[in-house]
Design a protein around this motif. Sequence first.
Motif, PDB file in Angstrom:
ATOM      1  N   PRO A 107       0.821  -1.217   0.000  1.00 22.59           N
ATOM      2  CA  PRO A 107       0.000   0.000   0.000  1.00 22.59           C
ATOM      3  C   PRO A 107       0.855   1.268   0.000  1.00 22.59           C
ATOM      4  O   PRO A 107       0.493   2.263  -0.637  1.00 22.59           O
ATOM      5  N   ALA A 108       2.012   1.219   0.668  1.00 21.23           N
ATOM      6  CA  ALA A 108       2.854   2.423   0.726  1.00 21.23           C
ATOM      7  C   ALA A 108       3.659   2.599  -0.553  1.00 21.23           C
ATOM      8  O   ALA A 108       4.113   3.689  -0.872  1.00 21.23           O
ATOM      9  N   ASP A 109       3.868   1.523  -1.272  1.00 21.01           N
ATOM     10  CA  ASP A 109       4.736   1.556  -2.452  1.00 21.01           C
ATOM     11  C   ASP A 109       4.052   0.778  -3.572  1.00 21.01           C
ATOM     12  O   ASP A 109       4.374  -0.387  -3.815  1.00 21.01           O
ATOM     13  N   SER A 110       3.099   1.425  -4.252  1.00 22.56           N
ATOM     14  CA  SER A 110       2.313   0.691  -5.232  1.00 22.56           C
ATOM     15  C   SER A 110       3.153   0.397  -6.482  1.00 22.56           C
ATOM     16  O   SER A 110       4.057   1.148  -6.840  1.00 22.56           O
ATOM     17  N   VAL A 111       2.823  -0.710  -7.130  1.00 22.20           N
ATOM     18  CA  VAL A 111       3.617  -1.233  -8.246  1.00 22.20           C
ATOM     19  C   VAL A 111       3.087  -0.671  -9.565  1.00 22.20           C
ATOM     20  O   VAL A 111       1.873  -0.628  -9.766  1.00 22.20           O
ATOM     21  N   PRO A 112       3.957  -0.244 -10.492  1.00 16.57           N
ATOM     22  CA  PRO A 112       3.469   0.195 -11.816  1.00 16.57           C
ATOM     23  C   PRO A 112       2.724  -0.935 -12.521  1.00 16.57           C
ATOM     24  O   PRO A 112       3.149  -2.097 -12.470  1.00 16.57           O
ATOM     25  N   ALA A 113       1.630  -0.583 -13.195  1.00 14.68           N
ATOM     26  CA  ALA A 113       0.726  -1.601 -13.737  1.00 14.68           C
ATOM     27  C   ALA A 113       1.400  -2.503 -14.767  1.00 14.68           C
ATOM     28  O   ALA A 113       1.046  -3.678 -14.896  1.00 14.68           O
ATOM     29  N   ASP A 114       2.397  -1.983 -15.495  1.00 11.57           N
ATOM     30  CA  ASP A 114       2.987  -2.822 -16.543  1.00 11.57           C
ATOM     31  C   ASP A 114       3.709  -4.036 -15.950  1.00 11.57           C
ATOM     32  O   ASP A 114       3.853  -5.055 -16.618  1.00 11.57           O
ATOM     33  N   LEU A 115       4.154  -3.936 -14.703  1.00 10.75           N
ATOM     34  CA  LEU A 115       4.890  -5.060 -14.114  1.00 10.75           C
ATOM     35  C   LEU A 115       3.978  -6.196 -13.668  1.00 10.75           C
ATOM     36  O   LEU A 115       4.458  -7.283 -13.315  1.00 10.75           O
ATOM     37  N   VAL A 116       2.663  -5.960 -13.642  1.00  6.57           N
ATOM     38  CA  VAL A 116       1.756  -7.026 -13.195  1.00  6.57           C
ATOM     39  C   VAL A 116       0.773  -7.443 -14.285  1.00  6.57           C
ATOM     40  O   VAL A 116      -0.097  -8.274 -14.045  1.00  6.57           O
ATOM     41  N   THR A 117       0.918  -6.887 -15.500  1.00  6.74           N
ATOM     42  CA  THR A 117       0.018  -7.281 -16.587  1.00  6.74           C
ATOM     43  C   THR A 117       0.831  -7.974 -17.679  1.00  6.74           C
ATOM     44  O   THR A 117       1.918  -7.517 -18.038  1.00  6.74           O
ATOM     45  N   ALA A 118       0.282  -9.069 -18.214  1.00  4.14           N
ATOM     46  CA  ALA A 118       0.971  -9.795 -19.284  1.00  4.14           C
ATOM     47  C   ALA A 118       0.745  -9.076 -20.603  1.00  4.14           C
ATOM     48  O   ALA A 118      -0.353  -8.594 -20.885  1.00  4.14           O
ATOM     49  N   SER A 119       1.795  -8.991 -21.423  1.00  2.00           N
ATOM     50  CA  SER A 119       1.670  -8.307 -22.704  1.00  2.00           C
ATOM     51  C   SER A 119       0.945  -9.191 -23.718  1.00  2.00           C
ATOM     52  O   SER A 119       0.667 -10.353 -23.454  1.00  2.00           O
ATOM     53  N   GLY A 120       0.660  -8.622 -24.894  1.00  2.00           N
ATOM     54  CA  GLY A 120      -0.056  -9.358 -25.919  1.00  2.00           C
ATOM     55  C   GLY A 120       0.733 -10.536 -26.464  1.00  2.00           C
ATOM     56  O   GLY A 120       0.204 -11.623 -26.666  1.00  2.00           O
ATOM     57  N   SER A 121       2.012 -10.324 -26.696  1.00  2.00           N
ATOM     58  CA  SER A 121       2.834 -11.378 -27.288  1.00  2.00           C
ATOM     59  C   SER A 121       3.489 -12.244 -26.229  1.00  2.00           C
ATOM     60  O   SER A 121       3.998 -13.321 -26.524  1.00  2.00           O
ATOM     61  N   GLY A 122       3.516 -11.771 -24.995  1.00  2.00           N
ATOM     62  CA  GLY A 122       4.312 -12.456 -23.971  1.00  2.00           C
ATOM     63  C   GLY A 122       5.791 -12.189 -24.141  1.00  2.00           C
ATOM     64  O   GLY A 122       6.621 -12.756 -23.434  1.00  2.00           O
ATOM     65  N   LEU A 123       6.143 -11.319 -25.111  1.00  2.00           N
ATOM     66  CA  LEU A 123       7.548 -11.049 -25.415  1.00  2.00           C
ATOM     67  C   LEU A 123       7.833  -9.554 -25.406  1.00  2.00           C
ATOM     68  O   LEU A 123       8.800  -9.099 -26.018  1.00  2.00           O
ATOM     69  N   ASP A 124       6.981  -8.760 -24.736  1.00  2.00           N
ATOM     70  CA  ASP A 124       7.195  -7.311 -24.715  1.00  2.00           C
ATOM     71  C   ASP A 124       8.593  -7.021 -24.176  1.00  2.00           C
ATOM     72  O   ASP A 124       8.901  -7.354 -23.033  1.00  2.00           O
ATOM     73  N   PRO A 125       9.455  -6.395 -24.991  1.00  2.00           N
ATOM     74  CA  PRO A 125      10.832  -6.166 -24.555  1.00  2.00           C
ATOM     75  C   PRO A 125      10.954  -5.014 -23.555  1.00  2.00           C
ATOM     76  O   PRO A 125      11.997  -4.867 -22.932  1.00  2.00           O
ATOM     77  N   ASP A 126       9.901  -4.215 -23.408  1.00  2.00           N
ATOM     78  CA  ASP A 126      10.000  -2.975 -22.627  1.00  2.00           C
ATOM     79  C   ASP A 126       9.316  -3.091 -21.275  1.00  2.00           C
ATOM     80  O   ASP A 126       8.389  -3.877 -21.085  1.00  2.00           O
ATOM     81  N   ILE A 127       9.781  -2.239 -20.347  1.00  2.00           N
ATOM     82  CA  ILE A 127       8.996  -1.891 -19.169  1.00  2.00           C
ATOM     83  C   ILE A 127       8.964  -0.366 -19.101  1.00  2.00           C
ATOM     84  O   ILE A 127       9.774   0.303 -19.761  1.00  2.00           O
ATOM     85  N   THR A 128       8.042   0.178 -18.322  1.00  2.00           N
ATOM     86  CA  THR A 128       8.008   1.636 -18.193  1.00  2.00           C
ATOM     87  C   THR A 128       9.207   2.085 -17.363  1.00  2.00           C
ATOM     88  O   THR A 128       9.788   1.301 -16.596  1.00  2.00           O
ATOM     89  N   LEU A 129       9.553   3.366 -17.507  1.00  2.00           N
ATOM     90  CA  LEU A 129      10.631   3.908 -16.676  1.00  2.00           C
ATOM     91  C   LEU A 129      10.275   3.736 -15.201  1.00  2.00           C
ATOM     92  O   LEU A 129      11.117   3.349 -14.378  1.00  2.00           O
ATOM     93  N   ALA A 130       8.992   3.969 -14.871  1.00  2.00           N
ATOM     94  CA  ALA A 130       8.553   3.796 -13.482  1.00  2.00           C
ATOM     95  C   ALA A 130       8.779   2.352 -13.034  1.00  2.00           C
ATOM     96  O   ALA A 130       9.220   2.094 -11.907  1.00  2.00           O
TER      97      ALA A 130
END
Lengths: 189, 563
Positions: A107-130
């Motif tokens: 709760p004090a340190d919420s996780v950026p959404a991209d780190l908990v959602t699976a990409s379309g290909s399962g091979l997304d090479p990127d993460i957000t800067l956050a």
Amino acid sequence: MREWTTSIRLWLLSWAVCCVAYTAVILGVAHAAAPDAAEGSLLTDSAGRVVGALRVAQAFTSPEYFWPRPSAADYNAAAASGSNLSSASPKITARADSIIARLGGGPADSVPADLVTASGSGLDPDITLAGALFQVPRVARARGVDPAAVERLVRSRARRVGGLPGAPRIVRVLPLNLALDRAFPAGRS
Amino acid sequence: MATRFITPAIWLVAVLVLAWPLGKYMAGLMDESTAGRARPRGGLESALRRALGPAWDTDQDWKAYVVSMLAFNAVMFGVAFLVLLLQRWLPLDPDGKGALEPSLIFNTVASFTSNTNLQHYAGEQAMSYFSQLFALMWLQFVSAATGIAALAGLSRALGGRTKIGNFYRDVSRATFFLLLPLALVLGVILAVLGIPMTLHGAAVAHTLEGAVQTIARGPVAAFVAIKQLGTNGGGFFGPNSTHPFENPTYWTNVIENGAILLVPMACVWMFGRLAGRLRDAVVILAVMGILLVGGITAANRLEARETPALTTLPVRKAPENLEGKELRFGAGAGPTWAVSTTATSNGSVDAMHDSLNPLTGLVPMVGMWLNVIFGGVGVGMINMFLFIVVAVFIAGMMVGRTPEYLTRKVEAREMKLALLALLIHPLFILGGTALFAATSWGTHTVLNAASHGFSEILYEFSSATANNGSGFEGLGDHTIPWNVSTGLVMLLARFIPIIAPLAIGGSLAAKKPTPETSGTFRTDGWLFGAVLLGTVLIVGALLFMPVAVLGPIAEHLSLGGAR
């Protein structure tokens, strides 16, 4: 009868032009103009061994590396896939829960959404800067280096989506980890 | 937020601008009026004529035209079937792909012959490079050309000619002088921007953590170019244009999305020019454009909502639901593409439709249910012609006059044919969905529970019937019942709505034209545009509202508490 002979002639002609000649031209131009990309933009280590592809995610689980987004295909680049779960599926909630625990979010340190959602290909090479900055403390600790130095490296490799001003920043995980190994080799066990 | 709408607005206008000269070029290519025939056609066309033989020179009425079309499509089906059947013994197979199951071969060949590109296989796992190039990519060229040829034939009939051209001439011109040069340009651009193009087998990488990763690749750039241009949509890889090798950057995504719409838009202009009714084409394009922009706006707004499964967790809010999305395309790319690909009957994806928010997932379904928002190359405009016939009929009935379209009376025979072609669309979607939702054929194959599972079945039949090819891919659709049923649906839903309109066109052309007077109901003004838009929306809503409620709307409402 004439219908069949004409159709067969058209088949052979279109095979020769659209399958053989067309493919050959694109092959030739691609190898002349972008030979590296034509073979899949493969990355090699100092010994010349292929370690992955620039644009394809690979699995990272050890703490001294940045981790990519979760992959429904388990990062299998020969069988890519998304999760295909409904965005309201309890399976997404459960998966996110375990990832948040692993990443040390709360709760004090919420996780950026991209780190908990699976990409379309399962091979997304990127993460957000956050998403990368969230992982900096862990990576720095595991390598025994100054977090500020790791953060500088991350920020230097972040780029805006599409190169557009004002767009969110993203980072490619595999090249980032390669750069990490070059900059802080001592941290590697 | 700004880029979400600004970028699509910019490239949509760019495509609209490009579609105008392209439509003019296509009309010139297909022009068989006295002036068009007199125009010198150059050495390439005479070489084509020599290669194809004497059939080139005959002028066909609509029946002969249909026979030629079916003959060539039968050859397409047979050749592709043999290639897939014999895959193990054919060359260009560096990774040693195995044999394919017969019902899958049937489904795949029906799918690519009908310009659908529904895929019950994953390309990088199932298909050799030879199969990809000489069966699937080949069909992507010639099936798209078949649709364009059919529209050229119909346009000439509506211009008042009973001899509507020659199928072999039309399909050859569309293949070699339209799709081939466009695909060459696009393929080169995509290769330069980073899409692989190689005949080498999969690369093997030793990862930093000591694992081995096999990276599938292949002649992707050539394949993706025609996949996008010909409203085909069948990907080289399983997850289509979400895959970094089919769509490596933000800019390839913009270009590929634009390529989806280019030829379908130009087809409207080609129709207007060949039928001698450019003003009618403006009205039709405006109706299609309103529906497209409305869909893109709605989908983007709905998808900007947080992922419902994450609302209770300590997760930072993202600009949109990120499940099934790739970060490099930016926010808004997924829903914008989802609408483009289902408005036209392309069916490629750059985000997984199954994981769109429930109401967002409804928007692509609406695109396939209407199937006239630009639609497939050639056939989208043909579908719109059917709605035009219905609209003039309704308008004629309302004012108590015999309905006319382009100076010809629309009578019982034409209406019967139009309704036949229009009604098989809901029949296959609703009938198929009912059958599979009620039996283990469907219920044992869904990934998600309850109303979302229903949506998966509904989407699959909508996609097959609309010859779209996208999917709610959670569905385990590689089973014999799915392969056989959707295979048959794709073929019937392809050819009946091509043949019936050609029959209508032939029938109209044979009638005596009635001179246009001040009492004629004009089809080239805003009033008719409104009638047409209303007809499309009302017919669509009457047919599909119940299933929309059972699927995506029910799922959305069931989330009420969580939001």
